[in-house]
Design a protein around this motif. Sequence first.
Motif, short mmCIF file in Angstrom:
data_model
loop_
_atom_site.label_atom_id
_atom_site.label_comp_id
_atom_site.label_asym_id
_atom_site.label_seq_id
_atom_site.Cartn_x
_atom_site.Cartn_y
_atom_site.Cartn_z
N MET A 1 0.85 -1.17 0.00
CA MET A 1 0.00 0.00 0.00
C MET A 1 0.90 1.24 0.00
O MET A 1 1.85 1.32 0.77
N LEU A 2 0.60 2.17 -0.87
CA LEU A 2 1.36 3.41 -1.00
C LEU A 2 0.71 4.49 -0.14
O LEU A 2 -0.50 4.72 -0.21
N ILE A 3 1.54 5.16 0.68
CA ILE A 3 1.06 6.25 1.54
C ILE A 3 1.80 7.52 1.13
O ILE A 3 3.03 7.58 1.19
N ASN A 4 1.06 8.55 0.69
CA ASN A 4 1.66 9.84 0.36
C ASN A 4 1.78 10.63 1.66
O ASN A 4 0.82 11.22 2.15
N LEU A 5 2.97 10.63 2.21
CA LEU A 5 3.20 11.23 3.53
C LEU A 5 2.90 12.72 3.55
O LEU A 5 2.29 13.22 4.49
N GLY A 6 3.32 13.43 2.53
CA GLY A 6 3.08 14.87 2.48
C GLY A 6 1.60 15.22 2.44
O GLY A 6 1.16 16.15 3.11
N ALA A 7 0.83 14.46 1.68
CA ALA A 7 -0.61 14.72 1.58
C ALA A 7 -1.32 14.40 2.89
O ALA A 7 -2.29 15.06 3.25
N GLU A 8 -0.84 13.40 3.59
CA GLU A 8 -1.50 12.96 4.83
C GLU A 8 -1.07 13.76 6.06
O GLU A 8 -1.86 14.00 6.96
N PHE A 9 0.23 14.15 6.12
CA PHE A 9 0.75 14.77 7.34
C PHE A 9 1.39 16.14 7.13
O PHE A 9 1.83 16.76 8.08
N GLY A 10 1.48 16.60 5.90
CA GLY A 10 2.05 17.91 5.62
C GLY A 10 3.46 17.84 5.07
O GLY A 10 4.10 16.79 5.08
N THR A 11 3.94 18.97 4.61
CA THR A 11 5.25 19.03 3.94
C THR A 11 6.41 19.23 4.90
O THR A 11 7.55 19.02 4.52
N HIS A 12 6.13 19.63 6.13
CA HIS A 12 7.16 19.85 7.14
C HIS A 12 6.85 18.94 8.34
O HIS A 12 5.88 19.18 9.06
N LEU A 13 7.66 17.93 8.52
CA LEU A 13 7.43 16.94 9.59
C LEU A 13 8.43 17.23 10.70
O LEU A 13 9.61 16.92 10.59
N GLU A 14 7.92 17.84 11.77
CA GLU A 14 8.80 18.39 12.78
C GLU A 14 8.76 17.71 14.14
O GLU A 14 9.56 18.03 15.01
N ASP A 33 2.57 -4.71 3.86
CA ASP A 33 3.62 -3.99 3.15
C ASP A 33 3.19 -2.57 2.86
O ASP A 33 2.11 -2.35 2.29
N PHE A 34 4.06 -1.61 3.22
CA PHE A 34 3.76 -0.20 2.99
C PHE A 34 4.94 0.48 2.33
O PHE A 34 6.09 0.21 2.67
N ILE A 35 4.63 1.36 1.40
CA ILE A 35 5.63 2.22 0.79
C ILE A 35 5.26 3.64 1.17
O ILE A 35 4.16 4.12 0.86
N ILE A 36 6.17 4.30 1.86
CA ILE A 36 5.94 5.67 2.30
C ILE A 36 6.56 6.60 1.26
O ILE A 36 7.77 6.60 1.05
N ASP A 37 5.70 7.38 0.59
CA ASP A 37 6.14 8.28 -0.47
C ASP A 37 6.40 9.67 0.11
O ASP A 37 5.49 10.34 0.58
N GLU A 58 10.26 -1.46 15.45
CA GLU A 58 9.38 -2.20 16.35
C GLU A 58 8.13 -2.74 15.66
O GLU A 58 7.47 -3.63 16.18
N SER A 59 7.80 -2.20 14.49
CA SER A 59 6.59 -2.61 13.78
C SER A 59 6.77 -3.96 13.11
O SER A 59 7.82 -4.25 12.55
N PRO A 60 5.72 -4.78 13.12
CA PRO A 60 5.78 -6.05 12.40
C PRO A 60 5.57 -5.88 10.89
O PRO A 60 5.73 -6.82 10.13
N LYS A 61 5.27 -4.67 10.45
CA LYS A 61 4.99 -4.38 9.05
C LYS A 61 6.30 -4.18 8.27
O LYS A 61 7.32 -3.79 8.83
N LYS A 62 6.25 -4.43 6.96
CA LYS A 62 7.36 -4.13 6.07
C LYS A 62 7.13 -2.72 5.55
O LYS A 62 6.15 -2.49 4.83
N ILE A 63 8.01 -1.80 5.91
CA ILE A 63 7.84 -0.39 5.55
C ILE A 63 9.08 0.07 4.79
O ILE A 63 10.20 -0.11 5.27
N SER A 64 8.85 0.66 3.63
CA SER A 64 9.97 1.21 2.85
C SER A 64 9.63 2.63 2.42
O SER A 64 8.49 3.08 2.53
#
Length: 85
Positions: A1-14, A33-37, A58-64
């Motif tokens: 599953m593809l997750i667009n990080l900027g669209a979900e959480f913003g362009t500045h992750l602080e 399985d997750f792909i963080i874009d 710590e996550s049991p998920k495969k995250i890239s």
Amino acid sequence: MLINLGAEFGTHLESSEIAMELINILNKIDDDDFIIDFKDVLFVTMNFAQAYYGGKLESPKKISEINLSDEVSVVMGAADEACNP
């Protein structure tokens, strides 16, 4: 599953809270399985990056990750090395 990080959480992750919220959400989804874009992410702090990699370990998920800008890649790389010596 593809997750667009900027669209979900913003362009500045602080904050580490954003990273922990992301990992918690991923852990609740049935997919393994997750792909963080990072294509729309312009800036991350070391706090975010370290919490992200700590949670990823710590996550049991495969995250890239994909589409990290050069600036974001430097911070994320340093955090990854700190969490995975």
